[in-house]
Design a protein around this motif. Structure first.
Motif, PDB file in Angstrom:
ATOM      1  N   ALA A  86      45.214  32.014  43.233  1.00 20.70           N
ATOM      2  CA  ALA A  86      44.605  33.045  44.089  1.00 20.70           C
ATOM      3  C   ALA A  86      43.752  33.998  43.266  1.00 20.70           C
ATOM      4  N   ASN A  87      44.258  34.356  42.092  1.00 21.42           N
ATOM      5  CA  ASN A  87      43.493  35.235  41.195  1.00 21.42           C
ATOM      6  C   ASN A  87      42.211  34.556  40.718  1.00 21.42           C
TER       7      ASN A  87
ATOM      8  N   GLU B  77      42.207  31.052  51.716  1.00 23.98           N
ATOM      9  CA  GLU B  77      42.392  32.493  51.519  1.00 23.98           C
ATOM     10  C   GLU B  77      43.137  33.075  52.727  1.00 23.98           C
ATOM     11  N   ASN B  78      44.130  33.923  52.442  1.00 25.90           N
ATOM     12  CA  ASN B  78      44.957  34.569  53.484  1.00 25.90           C
ATOM     13  C   ASN B  78      45.827  33.588  54.275  1.00 25.90           C
TER      14      ASN B  78
ATOM     15  N   GLU C 203      40.489  32.542  42.308  1.00 26.96           N
ATOM     16  CA  GLU C 203      39.546  32.497  43.433  1.00 26.96           C
ATOM     17  C   GLU C 203      39.133  33.888  43.916  1.00 26.96           C
ATOM     18  N   ASN C 204      39.619  34.942  43.179  1.00 27.03           N
ATOM     19  CA  ASN C 204      39.345  36.335  43.559  1.00 27.03           C
ATOM     20  C   ASN C 204      39.905  36.704  44.926  1.00 27.03           C
ATOM     21  N   TRP C 205      41.036  36.072  45.294  1.00 23.01           N
ATOM     22  CA  TRP C 205      41.744  36.472  46.502  1.00 23.01           C
ATOM     23  C   TRP C 205      42.674  37.625  46.143  1.00 23.01           C
ATOM     24  N   LYS C 206      43.074  38.390  47.142  1.00 21.51           N
ATOM     25  CA  LYS C 206      44.035  39.473  46.902  1.00 21.51           C
ATOM     26  C   LYS C 206      45.428  38.873  46.718  1.00 21.51           C
ATOM     27  N   THR C 207      45.967  38.988  45.523  1.00 19.79           N
ATOM     28  CA  THR C 207      47.261  38.347  45.251  1.00 19.79           C
ATOM     29  C   THR C 207      48.430  39.114  45.865  1.00 19.79           C
TER      30      THR C 207
ATOM     31  N   ASN D 171      48.571  40.146  48.770  1.00 26.02           N
ATOM     32  CA  ASN D 171      48.663  39.780  50.189  1.00 26.02           C
ATOM     33  C   ASN D 171      49.426  38.475  50.408  1.00 26.02           C
ATOM     34  N   LEU D 172      49.752  37.771  49.315  1.00 30.15           N
ATOM     35  CA  LEU D 172      50.360  36.447  49.456  1.00 30.15           C
ATOM     36  C   LEU D 172      51.760  36.533  50.056  1.00 30.15           C
TER      37      LEU D 172
ATOM     38  N   SER E  56      38.381  27.415  49.544  1.00 30.97           N
ATOM     39  CA  SER E  56      38.086  28.758  50.073  1.00 30.97           C
ATOM     40  C   SER E  56      38.689  28.977  51.467  1.00 30.97           C
TER      41      SER E  56
END
Length: 281
Positions: free
Chosen positions: A125-126, A104-105, A128-132, A134-135, A101
């Motif tokens: 990333a997906n 993230e970012n 982990e429910n991160w914004k993909t 933004n990668l 975690s």
């Protein structure tokens, strides 16, 4: 003698090819199979297929599916390794990041755009429910480039097959903080369409030879020691890897292709889905 060029990563998965070559099994069928190691991985191999620098690639499923949809004039002729690839998620040993975690970012190092390390960082990333969207990525070409990037903090983490990166973890260069298995078979065999049209019988002979070896690979006497010495891995790591790895002698199913396409489409890695016949021979 028919000359066929083939590429793959210099990893333990591909030892069956090298054994067949050492035993002159292709030569016995009047085939001059010329193997080239490509440490840069799937993105580079896709380019080599497009540029006619190779005829066959032993390549990551998600990478070649993406590239065929994007216009690579090749087809998948068979699944090579049925089991998932287990991607280790690595940071520099002295990194401030301790758990998944924390990443993230942050910036992943990738071998190149369209590579497995690129696509799987988006999949992870997906997961982990991160914004993909933004990668941002640091292109490092090879595992040595990743060591440099993580050490110099130009990238924050690197995803690569976890057993091949285990020596770097053991030496205290990388620290593995998580794993991310592919949700599909990891390696397929892809062939340029021009070769499939011109020499389909040669391709079938090559597949028959490699399938004979992969179907018996785990039974080869002292194969664990051979792999350990050749790839600089501990016997216990090789034995764990062998227990998790299943080679295949079968074609990719339509159901599995759809699963790959659906996930790549959902993540905006591909912008359209195509028919089974467009990807698979």
């Amino acid at each position: 003698m028919t000359t066929i060029k083939i590429v793959g990563v210099p990893e333990h998965f591909n030892l069956p090819w090298l054994l067949c070559l050492e035993n002159d099994e292709f030569e016995a069928e009047n085939i001059d199979l010329q193997w080239t190691n490509v440490p840069e991985g799937t993105g580079k191999m896709c380019q080599m297929l497009r540029d006619k620098e190779t005829d066959i690639a032993v390549i990551l499923t998600e990478g070649i599916v993406k590239d065929i949809i994007a216009g690579n004039p090749s087809k998948i002729v068979q699944v090579y390794v049925q089991s998932p690839l287990i991607w280790g998620i690595h940071v520099a040993a002295n990194s401030k990041y301790k758990k998944l975690s924390d990443l993230e970012n942050t910036k992943p190092a990738i071998s190149r755009l369209g590579s497995g390390s690129h696509l799987m960082s988006i999949v992870n990333a997906n997961n982990e429910n991160w914004k993909t969207d933004n990668l941002k990525f640091e292109i490092v070409n090879t595992i040595d480039g990743a060591v440099e990037a993580l050490t110099n903090q130009t990238a924050d983490y690197f995803m690569w097959e976890r057993f091949m990166t285990k020596p770097l973890v053991d030496k205290g260069i990388f620290r593995k903080i998580a794993s991310c298995p592919t949700p599909w078979p990891c390696f397929v065999i892809a062939v340029r369409e021009e070769i499939l049209e011109k020499d389909p019988n040669i391709i079938d002979k090559i597949l028959k030879i490699i399938n004979n070896t992969t179907s018996e690979f785990k039974e080869i006497p002292s194969i664990n020691k051979t792999l350990s010495l050749k790839y600089n891995l501990k016997i216990k790591d090789i034995e764990e890897w062998l227990s998790l790895t299943e080679w295949s002698q079968d074609q990719l199913s339509e159901k599995m292709l759809n699963k790959v396409q659906n996930q790549l489409f959902e993540l905006s890695i591909i912008d359209k889905k195509v028919t089974f016949e467009a990807v698979v021979r």
